[in-house]
Design an enzyme around this catalytic site. Structure first.
Site, PDB file in Angstrom:
ATOM      1  N   ARG A  91       0.886  -1.122  -0.155  1.00  0.00           N
ATOM      2  CA  ARG A  91       0.031  -0.280  -0.019  1.00  0.00           C
ATOM      3  C   ARG A  91       0.832   1.454  -0.502  1.00  0.00           C
ATOM      4  NH1 ARG A  91      -2.153   3.407   5.447  1.00  0.00           N
ATOM      5  NH2 ARG A  91      -3.827   4.960   3.975  1.00  0.00           N
ATOM      6  N   ASP A 148      -3.334   4.921  -2.670  1.00  0.00           N
ATOM      7  CA  ASP A 148      -4.650   4.872  -2.158  1.00  0.00           C
ATOM      8  C   ASP A 148      -5.493   6.524  -3.016  1.00  0.00           C
ATOM      9  OD1 ASP A 148      -4.969   3.475   0.305  1.00  0.00           O
ATOM     10  OD2 ASP A 148      -4.149   4.388   1.216  1.00  0.00           O
ATOM     11  N   HIS A 206     -14.865   5.441   6.255  1.00  0.00           N
ATOM     12  CA  HIS A 206     -13.402   5.047   6.905  1.00  0.00           C
ATOM     13  C   HIS A 206     -13.283   5.467   8.014  1.00  0.00           C
ATOM     14  CE1 HIS A 206      -9.563   2.581   6.101  1.00  0.00           C
ATOM     15  NE2 HIS A 206      -8.975   3.894   6.987  1.00  0.00           N
ATOM     16  N   MET A 282     -10.025   6.536  20.584  1.00  0.00           N
ATOM     17  CA  MET A 282     -12.093   6.773  20.163  1.00  0.00           C
ATOM     18  C   MET A 282     -12.086   5.940  21.866  1.00  0.00           C
ATOM     19  SD  MET A 282     -14.482   8.466  19.822  1.00  0.00           S
ATOM     20  CE  MET A 282     -14.630   9.139  18.079  1.00  0.00           C
ATOM     21  N   GLY A 328     -14.969   2.641  12.884  1.00  0.00           N
ATOM     22  CA  GLY A 328     -16.243   1.971  12.014  1.00  0.00           C
ATOM     23  C   GLY A 328     -16.540   1.021  12.309  1.00  0.00           C
TER      24      GLY A 328
END
Length: 359
Positions: A91, A148, A206, A282, A328
């Site tokens: 990636r 990406d 995302h 989070m 998510g």
């Protein structure tokens, strides 16, 4: 025999990896990740092919991407996979205008990609460091980059340009968009479920340490919240998200921040961490009783909800809303609150199924 494919996905806080057998069905041989590189890093490997699951600490941290890669290399060696790997897929966050499909990473390609480091200063350097490490470890393997930014290259021109002088636009100061490999994967899943229409007018959220939204019509990117850099759009773990450019000028001219100090502020000290003063994680903020933590979560929800409205306008409506990435996939309360914020678009979250829908 070099019949296996290694896939490496290096991010700002993790290194994910998988090995697939090189045949048409691409059956997985190995899958795992090194997570939380900045604090208390852990190596996790799924059980497969008679091997036991691994879940162990790599120390108190932090560790750098080289140390994370060494842990992955050790796992590959223990399973006698090093000599089997003939191709390595990487990636790469930024492909600029030129890299819009999977590309062999020869010396010329690497040189061109290094020129893009200022556009993704955290991720691009990490991605290319992993390419170099993999090439040293696996000299027999072909290194291939997947980008990406490529998924968003087909967006309408008006979705890419800024209100800047044309010469600057032509020099590459445009919106590129990011998280394209994640969005491409989601499109494949939507097509499996809904056919070629891929869920019609869809917005994919995302939501992870880095976060963005993408509006797509029949699986084609129409608009996205990240633009020229990975700073744009939503409030993220430690990144500021969309910001009035006047603030940047103020910090440079009046507060006399250096460009290096400004970069650290916007990439590493802002977002959920900056607003809360506690953490960029989070789950930590959700579990905190501190009002500042609650405000950081509220701001995240507000900005996601507002951007969903913007992207729905670009699509002319909304048929499908998808959640992916760490937040998510693993934060039911966040999904439910975002669904509530988008209720005016007829979004409805099944409360019971939502609570069960953890990764």
């Amino acid at each position: 025999m070099t019949d296996a494919i290694l896939v490496l996905n290096g991010g700002s806080s993790s290194l994910k990896f998988a090995v697939f057998e090189g045949c048409d069905e691409l059956p997985p041989l190995l899958r795992g990740n090194v997570a939380s590189l900045g604090q208390h890093p852990r190596l996790r490997v799924e059980a497969a092919a008679g091997w036991l699951e691994i879940d162990r600490s790599l120390g108190g941290g932090p560790i750098d991407i080289g140390e994370a890669f060494a842990a992955v290399a050790s796992v590959l060696a223990d399973r006698d996979l090093l000599n089997r790997i003939g191709r390595v897929g990487h990636r790469i966050v930024h492909g600029g205008r030129d890299f819009t499909e999977a590309t062999r990473l020869d010396a010329r390609a690497i040189e061109a990609l290094r020129l893009l480091e200022p556009l993704a200063p955290i991720h691009q350097r990490i991605n290319l460091e992993i390419v170099a490490l993999a090439a040293d470890l696996l000299p027999q393997a072909i290194q291939v980059g997947c980008f990406d930014t490529a998924f968003h290259s087909a967006r309408p021109e008006l979705a890419k340009i800024y209100g800047l002088p044309r010469a600057m636009t032509e020099a590459g100061l445009v919106s590129y968009g990011f998280h394209g490999l994640s969005y491409s994967h989601i499109v494949s899943k939507l097509r499996d479920r809904y056919g070629a229409g891929a869920g019609g007018r869809a917005i994919v959220a995302h939501l992870g340490s880095g976060a963005s939204l993408c509006a797509m019509n029949a699986g084609i990117s129409v608009a996205t919240t990240m633009g020229f850099s990975t700073l744009d759009g939503l409030v993220m773990s430690t990144r500021c998200g969309a910001l009035d450019p006047g603030i940047v000028l103020h910090l440079l001219q009046d507060k006399k921040l250096s460009t290096d100090e400004l970069g650290v502020l916007l990439y590493e000290q802002s977002g959920l961490l900056g607003v809360s003063g506690i953490s960029g994680d989070m789950q930590t903020l959700i579990g905190s009783g501190d009002p500042a933590a609650a405000q950081a979560v509220d701001l995240f929800i507000y900005r996601v909800g507002r951007e969903i409205g913007s992207l729905a306008a670009a699509l002319g409506g909304l048929d499908t809303l998808v959640f992916t990435a760490g937040i998510g996939e693993n934060a039911p309360s966040i999904r439910e609150r975002i669904g509530a914020a988008a209720r005016w678009l007829a979004v409805s979250i099944d409360h019971d199924r939502n609570l069960k829908a953890r990764k």
